[in-house]
Design an enzyme around this catalytic site. Structure first.
Site, PDB file in Angstrom:
ATOM      1  N   HIS A  66       0.829  -1.208   0.000  1.00 54.29           N
ATOM      2  CA  HIS A  66       0.000   0.000   0.000  1.00 54.29           C
ATOM      3  C   HIS A  66       0.863   1.258   0.000  1.00 54.29           C
ATOM      4  O   HIS A  66       0.395   2.342  -0.316  1.00 54.29           O
ATOM      5  CB  HIS A  66      -0.891   0.055   1.247  1.00 54.29           C
ATOM      6  CG  HIS A  66      -1.810  -1.095   1.382  1.00 54.29           C
ATOM      7  ND1 HIS A  66      -2.811  -1.364   0.465  1.00 54.29           N
ATOM      8  CD2 HIS A  66      -1.894  -2.066   2.320  1.00 54.29           C
ATOM      9  CE1 HIS A  66      -3.471  -2.438   0.847  1.00 54.29           C
ATOM     10  NE2 HIS A  66      -2.933  -2.891   1.964  1.00 54.29           N
ATOM     11  N   HIS A 119       3.584  10.620   6.440  1.00 60.01           N
ATOM     12  CA  HIS A 119       3.011  10.367   7.773  1.00 60.01           C
ATOM     13  C   HIS A 119       4.062   9.740   8.679  1.00 60.01           C
ATOM     14  O   HIS A 119       4.627   8.699   8.341  1.00 60.01           O
ATOM     15  CB  HIS A 119       1.804   9.417   7.673  1.00 60.01           C
ATOM     16  CG  HIS A 119       0.623  10.042   7.023  1.00 60.01           C
ATOM     17  ND1 HIS A 119      -0.406   9.321   6.478  1.00 60.01           N
ATOM     18  CD2 HIS A 119       0.301  11.359   6.856  1.00 60.01           C
ATOM     19  CE1 HIS A 119      -1.319  10.161   5.995  1.00 60.01           C
ATOM     20  NE2 HIS A 119      -0.903  11.403   6.203  1.00 60.01           N
ATOM     21  N   THR A 202      -6.475   4.271   6.742  1.00 57.29           N
ATOM     22  CA  THR A 202      -6.613   2.950   6.131  1.00 57.29           C
ATOM     23  C   THR A 202      -7.408   2.061   7.078  1.00 57.29           C
ATOM     24  O   THR A 202      -7.422   2.313   8.292  1.00 57.29           O
ATOM     25  CB  THR A 202      -5.226   2.315   5.885  1.00 57.29           C
ATOM     26  OG1 THR A 202      -4.482   2.325   7.119  1.00 57.29           O
ATOM     27  CG2 THR A 202      -4.446   3.068   4.818  1.00 57.29           C
TER      28      THR A 202
END
Ligand code: 1SD
Ligand code: ZN
Length: 260
Positions: A66, A119, A202
């Site tokens: 991801h 992040h 997510t």
């Protein structure tokens, strides 16, 4: 893990909440930050980041299908700025797609999407003994978020990071990096930021993150952004891009800022 995706198949982001109920909650992330509606809070404290510079060691860098994620050492800590101290866990990025020159940040500002977003995930180590224990608690996590914009010059603090992407092209691949200076990957100015309460972006979308979104973007060259957007592959061996979630409703939350 789970088989969720951003935009393809049965469990794309429009359907996350069917399987992961918290993704349909009322404190979700990311959000669109509307400058006109932000409330200046002069009491927001400047962050003190301890141990973010000049680290030697072995830091795993992985393509998790991801995103690209670097595991961070426990010696990196936010020592001031919050009621509790938060210890770093990992950092990862979200980006767009190179074919359409499309932007891929998660947070947007006045509807504008930046090229990409960093992040840096931390857990509340004063209250909880691990990330695992903290990750679903309302005061469990703090994420520092930074926008990327493209510019003319190579950002040499990202040269190794960008070059290393080729070594972890396929989902599941990992390598170790031996030198890390996370502070140098941030912008110089950390004093202007937005603050709000939200969630993981997510699945399972736990509402456990105190978000700090910095107003000053990080600049990468056009070429560096293109490499970020085009090097990695996902679990289906397709180019890993557009790994961002759309803005979620603000509902009754207020976004605060450290600056006028
Ligand atoms: O996307 C990440 C996910 O990979 C995992 O790191 C999770 C828990 O830390 O956080 C989300 S995010 O909200 O930091 N995007
Ligand atoms: Zn993220």
């Amino acid at each position: 893990g789970e088989k969720w995706t951003y935009s393809e198949g049965e469990l794309d982001q429009k359907h996350w909440a069917e399987k992961f109920h918290e993704c349909g909650g009322n404190q979700q992330s990311p959000i669109d930050i509307q400058r006109r509606k932000v409330r200046y809070n002069p009491r927001l404290l400047q962050l003190e980041l301890t141990g973010y510079e000049d680290m030697d060691g072995s830091f795993p860098m992985k393509n998790n299908g991801h995103s690209v994620e670097i595991q961070l050492p426990h010696t990196m800590m936010i020592t001031k700025g919050f009621p509790d101290r938060y210890t770093a866990v990992q950092m990862h990025l979200h980006w767009g797609g190179w074919d359409l020159e499309a932007s891929g940040s998660e947070h947007t500002v006045d509807g504008i999407r930046y090229m990409a977003e960093l992040h840096v995930v931390h857990y509340n180590s004063d209250k909880y003994s691990s990330f695992h224990e903290a990750k679903d608690k309302p005061d469990g996590l703090a994420v520092l978020a930074f926008f990327y914009e493209d510019g003319h010059f190579e950002n040499t603090y990202y040269s190794d990071f960008i070059a290393n992407l080729a070594n972890i092209k396929y989902a599941g691949q990992a390598m170790n990096i031996t030198k890390l200076n996370v502070r140098s990957m941030f912008p110089d100015n950390l004093s202007h930021f937005f603050r709000y309460q939200g969630s993981l972006t997510t699945p399972p979308c736990h509402e456990s993150i105190l978000w700090t979104v910095f107003d000053t973007p990080i600049t990468l060259s056009h070429n560096q952004i293109r490499k970020l957007e085009s090097t990695l592959m996902d679990h289906e061996n397709k180019t890993l891009w557009n790994d961002y979630r759309m803005a979620q409703p603000l509902n009754d939350r207020v976004v605060e800022s450290s600056f006028l």
